[in-house]
Design a protein around this motif. Structure first.
Motif, PDB file in Angstrom:
ATOM      1  N   GLU A 107      -3.232  14.029   0.259  1.00  0.00           N
ATOM      2  CA  GLU A 107      -2.358  13.329  -0.684  1.00  0.00           C
ATOM      3  C   GLU A 107      -2.351  11.867  -0.280  1.00  0.00           C
ATOM      4  N   GLU A 108      -3.106  11.050  -1.014  1.00  0.00           N
ATOM      5  CA  GLU A 108      -3.268   9.642  -0.666  1.00  0.00           C
ATOM      6  C   GLU A 108      -2.492   8.738  -1.622  1.00  0.00           C
ATOM      7  N   ASP A 109      -2.184   7.549  -1.136  1.00  0.00           N
ATOM      8  CA  ASP A 109      -1.515   6.564  -1.980  1.00  0.00           C
ATOM      9  C   ASP A 109      -2.432   6.116  -3.114  1.00  0.00           C
ATOM     10  N   PHE A 110      -3.689   5.905  -2.790  1.00  0.00           N
ATOM     11  CA  PHE A 110      -4.704   5.585  -3.788  1.00  0.00           C
ATOM     12  C   PHE A 110      -5.935   6.446  -3.532  1.00  0.00           C
ATOM     13  N   GLY A 111      -6.579   6.246  -2.402  1.00  0.00           N
ATOM     14  CA  GLY A 111      -7.758   7.038  -2.045  1.00  0.00           C
ATOM     15  C   GLY A 111      -9.039   6.369  -2.492  1.00  0.00           C
ATOM     16  N   ILE A 112      -9.636   5.597  -1.605  1.00  0.00           N
ATOM     17  CA  ILE A 112     -10.852   4.853  -1.950  1.00  0.00           C
ATOM     18  C   ILE A 112     -12.078   5.757  -1.997  1.00  0.00           C
ATOM     19  N   HIS A 171       0.834  -1.199   0.000  1.00  0.00           N
ATOM     20  CA  HIS A 171       0.000   0.000   0.000  1.00  0.00           C
ATOM     21  C   HIS A 171       0.868   1.248   0.000  1.00  0.00           C
ATOM     22  N   SER A 172       2.035   1.139   0.623  1.00  0.00           N
ATOM     23  CA  SER A 172       3.001   2.233   0.645  1.00  0.00           C
ATOM     24  C   SER A 172       4.251   1.759   1.366  1.00  0.00           C
ATOM     25  N   PRO A 173       5.448   2.187   0.926  1.00  0.00           N
ATOM     26  CA  PRO A 173       6.589   2.081   1.828  1.00  0.00           C
ATOM     27  C   PRO A 173       6.247   2.852   3.108  1.00  0.00           C
ATOM     28  N   ILE A 174       6.842   2.485   4.223  1.00  0.00           N
ATOM     29  CA  ILE A 174       6.473   3.081   5.510  1.00  0.00           C
ATOM     30  C   ILE A 174       6.466   4.600   5.392  1.00  0.00           C
ATOM     31  N   ARG A 175       5.292   5.192   5.395  1.00  0.00           N
ATOM     32  CA  ARG A 175       5.144   6.619   5.100  1.00  0.00           C
ATOM     33  C   ARG A 175       5.977   7.482   6.040  1.00  0.00           C
ATOM     34  N   HIS A 179       0.252   3.732  -9.556  1.00  0.00           N
ATOM     35  CA  HIS A 179       1.537   4.082 -10.188  1.00  0.00           C
ATOM     36  C   HIS A 179       2.325   5.045  -9.303  1.00  0.00           C
ATOM     37  N   TYR A 180       1.613   5.835  -8.522  1.00  0.00           N
ATOM     38  CA  TYR A 180       2.258   6.728  -7.569  1.00  0.00           C
ATOM     39  C   TYR A 180       3.098   5.932  -6.571  1.00  0.00           C
ATOM     40  N   ILE A 181       2.535   4.863  -6.026  1.00  0.00           N
ATOM     41  CA  ILE A 181       3.275   4.021  -5.090  1.00  0.00           C
ATOM     42  C   ILE A 181       4.346   3.216  -5.810  1.00  0.00           C
ATOM     43  N   SER A 182       4.092   2.843  -7.058  1.00  0.00           N
ATOM     44  CA  SER A 182       5.126   2.166  -7.838  1.00  0.00           C
ATOM     45  C   SER A 182       6.376   3.019  -7.951  1.00  0.00           C
ATOM     46  N   ARG A 183       6.204   4.327  -8.132  1.00  0.00           N
ATOM     47  CA  ARG A 183       7.363   5.226  -8.211  1.00  0.00           C
ATOM     48  C   ARG A 183       8.060   5.335  -6.861  1.00  0.00           C
ATOM     49  N   ARG A 184       7.276   5.339  -5.782  1.00  0.00           N
ATOM     50  CA  ARG A 184       7.887   5.404  -4.451  1.00  0.00           C
ATOM     51  C   ARG A 184       8.649   4.114  -4.139  1.00  0.00           C
ATOM     52  N   ILE A 185       8.111   2.975  -4.567  1.00  0.00           N
ATOM     53  CA  ILE A 185       8.813   1.701  -4.366  1.00  0.00           C
ATOM     54  C   ILE A 185      10.136   1.705  -5.121  1.00  0.00           C
ATOM     55  N   TRP A 186      10.129   2.194  -6.345  1.00  0.00           N
ATOM     56  CA  TRP A 186      11.374   2.259  -7.119  1.00  0.00           C
ATOM     57  C   TRP A 186      12.365   3.221  -6.460  1.00  0.00           C
ATOM     58  N   ALA A 203       8.530   6.818   7.769  1.00  0.00           N
ATOM     59  CA  ALA A 203       9.969   6.546   7.848  1.00  0.00           C
ATOM     60  C   ALA A 203      10.713   7.002   6.601  1.00  0.00           C
ATOM     61  N   TRP A 204      10.007   7.179   5.500  1.00  0.00           N
ATOM     62  CA  TRP A 204      10.666   7.571   4.249  1.00  0.00           C
ATOM     63  C   TRP A 204      10.333   9.020   3.915  1.00  0.00           C
ATOM     64  N   ASP A 205       9.756   9.271   2.753  1.00  0.00           N
ATOM     65  CA  ASP A 205       9.619  10.647   2.268  1.00  0.00           C
ATOM     66  C   ASP A 205       8.597  11.471   3.049  1.00  0.00           C
ATOM     67  N   LYS A 206       7.772  10.842   3.886  1.00  0.00           N
ATOM     68  CA  LYS A 206       6.811  11.589   4.704  1.00  0.00           C
ATOM     69  C   LYS A 206       7.327  11.810   6.124  1.00  0.00           C
ATOM     70  N   GLN A 207       8.609  11.508   6.365  1.00  0.00           N
ATOM     71  CA  GLN A 207       9.128  11.587   7.727  1.00  0.00           C
ATOM     72  C   GLN A 207       9.018  12.995   8.313  1.00  0.00           C
ATOM     73  N   ASN A 208       9.469  13.998   7.582  1.00  0.00           N
ATOM     74  CA  ASN A 208       9.447  15.361   8.123  1.00  0.00           C
ATOM     75  C   ASN A 208       8.031  15.837   8.404  1.00  0.00           C
ATOM     76  N   GLN A 209       7.107  15.491   7.512  1.00  0.00           N
ATOM     77  CA  GLN A 209       5.703  15.850   7.729  1.00  0.00           C
ATOM     78  C   GLN A 209       5.174  15.188   9.000  1.00  0.00           C
ATOM     79  N   TYR A 210       5.470  13.903   9.165  1.00  0.00           N
ATOM     80  CA  TYR A 210       5.019  13.171  10.352  1.00  0.00           C
ATOM     81  C   TYR A 210       5.591  13.784  11.623  1.00  0.00           C
ATOM     82  N   LEU A 211       6.877  14.113  11.622  1.00  0.00           N
ATOM     83  CA  LEU A 211       7.512  14.663  12.815  1.00  0.00           C
ATOM     84  C   LEU A 211       6.903  16.014  13.194  1.00  0.00           C
TER      85      LEU A 211
END
Length: 373
Positions: free
Chosen positions: A276-281, A113-117, A167-174, A119-127
């Protein structure tokens, strides 16, 4: 073949659980594993009332209410699950499920569903949102998140094939893992949402009120749209902040049942979505009602909403951008045809997910286990 499905934790029924539900419908004989299982009895139907094999975290003090506080132990705990008797392991991952240990004769497929949000590119936002960007607590948290990233990368090497939800998460996985991932959009139960071509004169939004959903921006925007009505469903830690920004033209309903949500969603002139969601149901569910979506143009929304056909995008998470988008929608609302909007949502149906997922897994089984080229 013997199949195991690994999930992070069973405590409620939300987005990732809806994916697991359909994976389990494809493989009904599969066994279930997780870090913890505190799923209430009235929700166990979606896992077919199966027994869940859990990790040692299940029995730690205060685990039922505070299991997330054991984050530094998650990777260790998931690695202790014994999956040696299975031919296929499917992990349903947004944290550490993919870190299970498998042997060379097992096939491990991970739906990410997402790399750990956080811990990666969302770290500063989370903190920042957690007030942990400074001080000794912030320093300790950063060390824990660095440790989480190291373990996350370790888990990547044990996965044979990745599937992801956009595809958004596919880019984050890469970006984070340097691995390719097959995109299979999550299942959305669009059949429970009925097309309604008669819209009433109000806008609608619904979400759990946590910082990244930006419900505060939506509500504040309607201070500058005093002649427009907004109905809001949702509760959470941000509710007091959102309530402070609500004018007389904003109706805050708090938590409501799914049936009530469907009613408001189907009758609204538009649904507003600022996260900003990974998919958004939920934007897909709105479209299933024939309701256009005014959405932040980033993340999974770019793949589920057709700009100027099933909705409109705004490109900044700001009050000004939302106000401008609503005013644009008012001028161009006649172009949004409910039947066409509903048609777009059908690309994300449950049946489509089941077919795509099973066909892809079968092809991987042929490649890895049956040794076919």
């Amino acid at each position: 073949m013997r199949v195991a499905i690994v999930h992070e934790w069973f405590v409620d029924y939300s987005g990732s659980e809806k994916v697991l539900e359909q994976i389990l419908n494809i493989y009904p004989e599969a066994d279930l594993y997780a870090l913890v299982d505190f799923l209430p009895n009235d929700l166990r139907w979606f896992i077919k009332n199966k027994k869940v094999y859990t990790s040692f975290i299940q029995n730690l003090p205060f685990a039922k209410s505070k299991f997330r506080h054991y984050l530094p132990l998650f990777s260790l705990a998931i690695e202790q699950l014994d999956l040696g008797k299975y031919d296929i392991v499917i992990s349903n991952n947004h944290c550490v499920a993919k870190n299970v240990i498998t042997n060379p004769d097992q096939l491990h497929i991970s739906y990410v569903h997402s790399p750990i949000r956080y811990a990666w590119d969302k770290q500063n936002q989370y903190l920042k949102e957690s007030n942990l960007d400074k001080g000794i607590k912030g320093f300790i948290t950063k060390l824990i998140l660095q440790y989480a990233r190291i373990n996350d990368i370790r888990g990547v090497n044990g996965v044979d094939e990745f599937i992801c939800n956009s595809h958004y998460i596919s880019r984050r996985i890469w970006k984070n893992y340097k691995r390719k991932a097959k995109v299979i959009y999550p299942p959305v139960d669009i059949d429970t949402f009925q097309l309604n071509e008669k819209k009433e004169d109000y806008y609608f939004t619904a979400s759990r009120m946590v910082p990244y959903k930006r419900m505060d921006l939506i509500v504040e925007a309607f201070q500058y749209l005093p002649d427009k009505k907004l109905v809001v469903i949702g509760d959470g830690p941000e509710f007091p902040k959102v309530k402070q920004k609500a004018g007389k033209n904003v109706e805050l309903l708090g938590f409501k049942s799914t049936d009530v949500l469907k009613k408001y969603m189907s009758q609204a002139k538009a649904f507003i979505f600022a996260a900003e969601e990974d998919f958004g149901i939920i934007p897909v569910e709105a479209q299933a009602c024939g309701t256009p979506v005014i959405a932040y143009g980033k993340g999974g929304a770019l793949e589920t909403i057709i700009n100027n056909e099933t909705g409109l995008f705004f490109y900044e998470q700001s009050v000004e951008a939302i106000v401008s988008a609503v005013k644009l929608f008012e001028r161009e609302s006649s172009k949004f045809i409910p039947k066409n909007i509903r048609l777009n949502s059908e690309k994300f149906s449950v049946k489509r997910f089941q077919t795509e997922f099973k066909d892809y897994v079968d092809s991987i089984i042929n490649k890895y286990l049956l040794k076919e080229d």
